[in-house]
Design a protein around this motif. Structure first.
Motif, short mmCIF file in Angstrom:
data_model
loop_
_atom_site.label_atom_id
_atom_site.label_comp_id
_atom_site.label_asym_id
_atom_site.label_seq_id
_atom_site.Cartn_x
_atom_site.Cartn_y
_atom_site.Cartn_z
N GLU B 142 0.83 -1.21 0.00
CA GLU B 142 0.00 0.00 0.00
C GLU B 142 0.87 1.26 0.00
N ALA B 143 1.94 1.22 0.82
CA ALA B 143 2.85 2.36 0.88
C ALA B 143 3.50 2.61 -0.48
N LEU B 144 3.89 1.52 -1.14
CA LEU B 144 4.52 1.62 -2.46
C LEU B 144 3.53 2.20 -3.48
N ARG B 145 2.29 1.72 -3.39
CA ARG B 145 1.26 2.22 -4.31
C ARG B 145 1.04 3.72 -4.12
N ASP B 146 0.97 4.16 -2.82
CA ASP B 146 0.76 5.59 -2.54
C ASP B 146 1.92 6.44 -3.06
N TRP B 147 3.13 5.88 -2.87
CA TRP B 147 4.32 6.62 -3.31
C TRP B 147 4.32 6.78 -4.83
N LEU B 148 4.00 5.70 -5.56
CA LEU B 148 3.95 5.76 -7.02
C LEU B 148 2.88 6.74 -7.50
N ALA B 149 1.74 6.75 -6.78
CA ALA B 149 0.65 7.67 -7.15
C ALA B 149 1.11 9.12 -6.98
N TYR B 150 1.86 9.37 -5.88
CA TYR B 150 2.37 10.72 -5.64
C TYR B 150 3.36 11.12 -6.74
N LEU B 151 4.23 10.13 -7.08
CA LEU B 151 5.26 10.37 -8.09
C LEU B 151 4.64 10.74 -9.44
N VAL B 152 3.60 10.03 -9.81
CA VAL B 152 2.95 10.27 -11.10
C VAL B 152 2.27 11.64 -11.11
N SER B 153 1.76 12.03 -9.93
CA SER B 153 1.02 13.30 -9.88
C SER B 153 1.94 14.51 -9.80
N ASP B 154 3.23 14.32 -9.43
CA ASP B 154 4.15 15.43 -9.27
C ASP B 154 5.31 15.32 -10.28
N PRO B 155 5.32 16.11 -11.37
CA PRO B 155 6.35 15.98 -12.40
C PRO B 155 7.77 16.22 -11.89
N VAL B 156 7.92 17.13 -10.91
CA VAL B 156 9.26 17.42 -10.39
C VAL B 156 9.83 16.20 -9.69
N ALA B 157 9.00 15.58 -8.86
CA ALA B 157 9.46 14.37 -8.14
C ALA B 157 9.81 13.27 -9.13
N LEU B 158 8.97 13.13 -10.15
CA LEU B 158 9.22 12.09 -11.16
C LEU B 158 10.54 12.35 -11.88
N ALA B 159 10.78 13.63 -12.23
CA ALA B 159 12.03 13.98 -12.93
C ALA B 159 13.24 13.69 -12.05
N VAL B 160 13.13 14.01 -10.77
CA VAL B 160 14.25 13.77 -9.85
C VAL B 160 14.57 12.29 -9.78
N VAL B 161 13.53 11.45 -9.65
CA VAL B 161 13.75 10.00 -9.54
C VAL B 161 14.35 9.46 -10.83
N LEU B 162 13.81 9.88 -12.00
CA LEU B 162 14.33 9.40 -13.28
C LEU B 162 15.79 9.82 -13.48
N ALA B 163 16.09 11.07 -13.09
CA ALA B 163 17.47 11.57 -13.23
C ALA B 163 18.41 10.75 -12.35
N ALA B 164 17.95 10.41 -11.14
CA ALA B 164 18.79 9.60 -10.24
C ALA B 164 19.04 8.23 -10.85
N LEU B 165 18.01 7.64 -11.47
CA LEU B 165 18.17 6.31 -12.09
C LEU B 165 19.15 6.38 -13.26
N VAL B 166 19.02 7.40 -14.11
CA VAL B 166 19.91 7.55 -15.28
C VAL B 166 21.36 7.75 -14.80
N LEU B 167 21.51 8.59 -13.78
CA LEU B 167 22.85 8.86 -13.24
C LEU B 167 23.49 7.58 -12.70
N ALA B 168 22.68 6.83 -11.94
CA ALA B 168 23.20 5.60 -11.34
C ALA B 168 23.60 4.60 -12.42
N SER B 169 22.75 4.40 -13.44
CA SER B 169 23.07 3.40 -14.47
C SER B 169 24.25 3.85 -15.31
#
Lengths: 193, 190
Positions: B142-169
């Motif tokens: 449930e916590a994971l679902r809520d977090w993903l819902a928040y991420l999808v609704s907030d473009p800045v948060a989504l961009a930060v997470v995607l940038a972190a993933l690209v940087l790490a890979s």
């Protein structure tokens, strides 16, 4: 003495010693191919072992109507091409030719002939190092294994027209590199040899 | 691409692949065309260098080494049936261990066991542990679902997470590339 096909039949019948006879008969050809393709003795030795092992593992796929040596060289050349592709950096250069192999041999060499052989080996290896692996394999199989276009095409799993084109382009590149290497005396001696 | 059809013909001529008519045609052209005559001379030089290479002698023990690898391969093949048998046994044991409790509950046998004094208490504890674990997993989902819902609704948060993933890979890729290059350089030096 058994032919290659008879030896293969014996191996398939469970006689492992017959494969040792095949190795004995063809190790020179496979090792030379690997050395010319890869340019150093350690890799050539590994590639030769690997080629024979793969031939043993896939012996049931061998078509006895074809020469065993052609089939074996096909395995070896494709393995060497894969090895070269896996190298991420190429260290060979026409400016830095490899030292000649210590076991270079020729029949009853005179000192002059030996010197030419040694220099020739270094030049050949450096020139080959400049070619892409597919071109290198075509040149080696054509010049030193006397294979026809059809056989080279089968060995490298491509068409005859591709082989004609590869040989032509390889010769063009080699001619340019040879001119850069500026060894007219050596070429003159080899032309007269 | 060949600059003229005669370029390819020269290469074929060196391999003895031209018929008489083609040879004559090439010969006549080479007499009339200086640039092609120059190319022909250069190709013949290549031929002279490559036609008689000195042979390289293989190591003395090459045959023994090849046969040793084949012996090792045969040994591994003979061990193969045991490996298959071990795999089948392990799979069977895993299947039984999963199927037994399922049957146990499906058939209702656990009720009989729950009525027993000591076994029943132990079984009760196990069932409670299962229930607690299940609840914890549901909460985590449930916590994971809520977090993903928040991420999808907030473009800045989504961009930060995607940038972190690209940087790490990218960092991992560059690190692996550096290790490979370093290894090859060390091998070349050796």
């Amino acid at each position: 003495m058994d032919t290659d096909q008879q030896l293969v039949a014996r191996v398939l019948g469970g006689d492992q010693q017959a494969f040792a006879e095949l190795v004995e008969a063809h190790q020179q050809a496979v090792y030379n191919l690997a050395y010319r393709m890869l340019g150093n003795v350690d890799e050539a030795e590994d590639a030769t072992q690997e080629a024979f092992l793969r031939a043993y593992q896939h012996l049931r796929r061998y078509d006895p109507s074809r020469p065993f040596r052609t089939w074996l060289l096909s395995i070896a050349s494709n393995y060497c091409i894969d090895c070269i592709r896996k190298r991420r950096l190429t260290w060979l250069s026409i400016d830095e030719p490899l030292p000649p192999h210590p076991a270079l041999t020729s029949s009853e060499p005179t000192p002059e002939r030996a010197a030419v052989d040694s220099e020739q080996a270094a030049i050949i290896q450096a020139l080959l190092g400049e070619l892409a692996p597919e071109y290198r394999a075509a040149v080696i199989l054509r010049y030193w294994y006397d294979m026809s276009y059809t056989e080279i095409a089968e060995a490298l799993e491509t068409s005859e027209s591709a082989i004609k084109s590869r040989l032509f382009r390889a010769r063009q590149m080699l001619a340019a590199k040879l001119a850069e290497a500026d060894v007219p005396e050596l070429v003159a001696m080899m032309e007269g040899a | 691409m060949a600059h003229s059809p005669y370029d390819l013909m020269m290469s074929l001529a060196l391999d003895g692949e031209l018929n008489e008519r083609e040879q004559e045609e090439l010969h006549l052209h080479l007499q009339a065309c200086l640039p092609c005559a120059d190319v022909w001379q250069r190709m013949k030089r290549v031929d002279a260098v490559f036609v008689h290479p000195p042979h390289v002698a293989p190591p003395m023990n090459l045959r023994a080494q090849v046969m040793a690898r084949i012996d090792a391969y045969e040994d591994s093949r003979h061990r193969h049936p045991w490996a298959v048998a071990a795999f089948v046994l392990i799979t069977l044991a895993a299947a039984i261990s999963i199927a037994t409790p399922m049957l146990f509950f499906a058939l209702g046998l656990y009720r009989t066991l729950l009525a027993l004094p000591i076994v029943g208490a132990a079984l009760n504890l196990v069932l409670q542990a299962f229930a607690t674990t299940q609840e914890a997993l549901l909460l985590a989902l449930e916590a994971l679902r809520d977090w993903l819902a928040y991420l999808v609704s907030d473009p800045v948060a989504l961009a930060v997470v995607l940038a972190a993933l690209v940087l790490a890979s990218t960092s991992i890729g560059l690190l692996e590339w550096y290790k490979a290059v370093k290894g090859e350089y060390a091998a070349q030096q050796a």
